[in-house]
Design a protein around this motif. Structure first.
Motif, mmCIF file in Angstrom:
data_model
loop_
_atom_site.group_PDB
_atom_site.id
_atom_site.type_symbol
_atom_site.label_atom_id
_atom_site.label_comp_id
_atom_site.label_asym_id
_atom_site.label_seq_id
_atom_site.Cartn_x
_atom_site.Cartn_y
_atom_site.Cartn_z
ATOM 1 N N GLU A 90 6.479 46.140 22.239
ATOM 2 C CA GLU A 90 7.254 47.050 23.088
ATOM 3 C C GLU A 90 7.600 46.363 24.407
ATOM 4 O O GLU A 90 6.742 45.912 25.143
ATOM 5 N N ARG A 91 8.875 46.234 24.683
ATOM 6 C CA ARG A 91 9.351 45.685 25.949
ATOM 7 C C ARG A 91 10.223 46.746 26.601
ATOM 8 O O ARG A 91 10.859 47.535 25.916
ATOM 9 N N ALA A 92 10.272 46.715 27.894
ATOM 10 C CA ALA A 92 11.123 47.676 28.593
ATOM 11 C C ALA A 92 12.578 47.394 28.229
ATOM 12 O O ALA A 92 13.008 46.246 28.207
ATOM 13 N N GLY A 93 13.316 48.436 27.941
ATOM 14 C CA GLY A 93 14.732 48.296 27.630
ATOM 15 C C GLY A 93 15.573 48.887 28.747
ATOM 16 O O GLY A 93 15.087 49.143 29.847
ATOM 17 N N TYR A 94 16.827 49.131 28.460
ATOM 18 C CA TYR A 94 17.742 49.727 29.419
ATOM 19 C C TYR A 94 18.835 50.445 28.649
ATOM 20 O O TYR A 94 18.879 50.419 27.425
ATOM 21 N N CYS A 95 19.701 51.102 29.364
ATOM 22 C CA CYS A 95 20.768 51.872 28.753
ATOM 23 C C CYS A 95 22.085 51.491 29.420
ATOM 24 O O CYS A 95 22.113 51.170 30.615
ATOM 25 N N VAL A 96 23.169 51.516 28.658
ATOM 26 C CA VAL A 96 24.497 51.240 29.212
ATOM 27 C C VAL A 96 25.408 52.414 28.870
ATOM 28 O O VAL A 96 25.422 52.881 27.733
ATOM 29 N N GLY A 124 37.764 59.005 25.099
ATOM 30 C CA GLY A 124 37.603 59.583 26.424
ATOM 31 C C GLY A 124 36.185 60.014 26.748
ATOM 32 O O GLY A 124 35.848 60.177 27.919
ATOM 33 N N HIS A 125 35.335 60.225 25.746
ATOM 34 C CA HIS A 125 33.953 60.644 25.996
ATOM 35 C C HIS A 125 33.119 59.489 26.549
ATOM 36 O O HIS A 125 33.375 58.323 26.260
ATOM 37 N N THR A 126 32.117 59.859 27.324
ATOM 38 C CA THR A 126 31.133 58.890 27.797
ATOM 39 C C THR A 126 29.977 58.887 26.800
ATOM 40 O O THR A 126 29.504 59.948 26.394
ATOM 41 N N VAL A 127 29.556 57.692 26.405
ATOM 42 C CA VAL A 127 28.427 57.544 25.492
ATOM 43 C C VAL A 127 27.384 56.650 26.141
ATOM 44 O O VAL A 127 27.697 55.839 27.015
ATOM 45 N N CYS A 128 26.152 56.836 25.723
ATOM 46 C CA CYS A 128 25.044 56.011 26.202
ATOM 47 C C CYS A 128 24.540 55.169 25.031
ATOM 48 O O CYS A 128 24.342 55.688 23.935
ATOM 49 N N VAL A 129 24.324 53.891 25.280
ATOM 50 C CA VAL A 129 23.812 53.004 24.243
ATOM 51 C C VAL A 129 22.559 52.328 24.785
ATOM 52 O O VAL A 129 22.594 51.662 25.815
ATOM 53 N N GLU A 130 21.458 52.530 24.067
ATOM 54 C CA GLU A 130 20.174 52.008 24.522
ATOM 55 C C GLU A 130 19.924 50.619 23.961
ATOM 56 O O GLU A 130 20.204 50.339 22.803
ATOM 57 N N CYS A 131 19.397 49.757 24.818
ATOM 58 C CA CYS A 131 18.991 48.410 24.420
ATOM 59 C C CYS A 131 17.473 48.391 24.431
ATOM 60 O O CYS A 131 16.854 48.563 25.471
ATOM 61 N N THR A 178 17.276 54.385 31.989
ATOM 62 C CA THR A 178 17.103 55.277 30.846
ATOM 63 C C THR A 178 18.407 55.990 30.535
ATOM 64 O O THR A 178 19.253 56.158 31.402
ATOM 65 N N CYS A 179 18.545 56.436 29.291
ATOM 66 C CA CYS A 179 19.760 57.140 28.867
ATOM 67 C C CYS A 179 19.663 58.616 29.223
ATOM 68 O O CYS A 179 18.594 59.204 29.174
ATOM 69 N N SER A 180 20.815 59.211 29.548
ATOM 70 C CA SER A 180 20.835 60.637 29.886
ATOM 71 C C SER A 180 21.960 61.379 29.164
ATOM 72 O O SER A 180 22.316 62.475 29.561
ATOM 73 N N PHE A 187 23.341 56.324 21.443
ATOM 74 C CA PHE A 187 23.360 55.336 20.372
ATOM 75 C C PHE A 187 22.420 54.186 20.707
ATOM 76 O O PHE A 187 21.849 54.132 21.798
ATOM 77 N N LEU A 188 22.286 53.265 19.761
ATOM 78 C CA LEU A 188 21.422 52.095 19.924
ATOM 79 C C LEU A 188 22.201 50.829 19.622
ATOM 80 O O LEU A 188 23.016 50.814 18.691
ATOM 81 N N PHE A 189 21.933 49.775 20.365
ATOM 82 C CA PHE A 189 22.425 48.445 19.984
ATOM 83 C C PHE A 189 21.589 47.952 18.828
ATOM 84 O O PHE A 189 20.381 48.144 18.788
ATOM 85 N N ILE A 190 22.223 47.279 17.882
ATOM 86 C CA ILE A 190 21.524 46.686 16.743
ATOM 87 C C ILE A 190 21.417 45.189 16.974
ATOM 88 O O ILE A 190 22.326 44.562 17.408
#
Length: 190
Positions: A90-96, A124-131, A178-180, A187-190
């Protein structure tokens, strides 16, 4: 007597077919016993899965602008976090956050249950993608396709895993710890 087909276990997955582009990896199995006298036919002997290798065979990092972000539903992250916590990675991730600019019609044509999430994608929607681990590269400490290093308002490419006809463009808004976003837009990055 009726003898059904018998196949071996799957091989390990191969590496990606080509570096620095969205491509595929393969696993195979072989026939141990051919069916006889009307026995059950053999199942498929090859499977392919989406794949991206972000390092060239010479060991240099691919140029980010060439690589679309590969994404899947954020719901996949719960299982991913359990697995990585169990093995101590487990490593700290981030969100974009991104604003969706263009989406192909193929996103609405999701036949499988694991691709229904694509129907919530809207221009037009805003999405969050977690790394998060394991997509978080240990050398660069970012996820490929996250848009880091891109110019302001640059259009970046993304592709949904599980449906190669679902892809599009988006603009990077900002990076967060973090994602909100609501779950249908997470979503998630693969």
């Amino acid at each position: 007597p009726v003898i059904p087909c018998v196949v071996s276990e799957w091989s390990v997955w191969s590496g990606c077919a080509e570096p620095c582009k969205t491509t595929y990896r393969v696993r195979r199995r072989h026939v141990i016993q051919e069916p006889r006298n009307g026995g059950e036919a053999c199942p498929p002997l090859e499977e392919r899965a989406g794949c991206v290798e972000y390092w060239t065979q010479q060991g240099t990092e691919c140029k980010q602008s060439l690589i679309p972000a590969l994404i899947t539903t954020g719901g996949f992250g719960k299982a991913r976090k359990k697995r990585s916590a169990a093995d101590g990675n487990e490593r700290a991730g981030y969100c974009v956050e991104f604003q969706l600019v263009a989406i192909t019609p193929g996103c609405l044509q999701s036949e499988h249950s694991y691709t229904h999430w694509m129907q919530y994608l809207r221009e037009g929607h805003t999405v969050c993608v977690e790394c998060q681990h394991p997509a978080l590269d240990s050398r660069s400490l970012h996820c490929y396709g996250d848009g880091s290093g891109s110019k302001k308002n640059q259009l970046l490419h993304w592709q949904a895993v599980g449906n190669p006809r679902c892809k599009g463009t988006w603009r990077r808004i900002r990076q967060l710890d973090t994602c909100s976003c609501p779950s249908v837009h997470s979503f998630l990055f693969i």
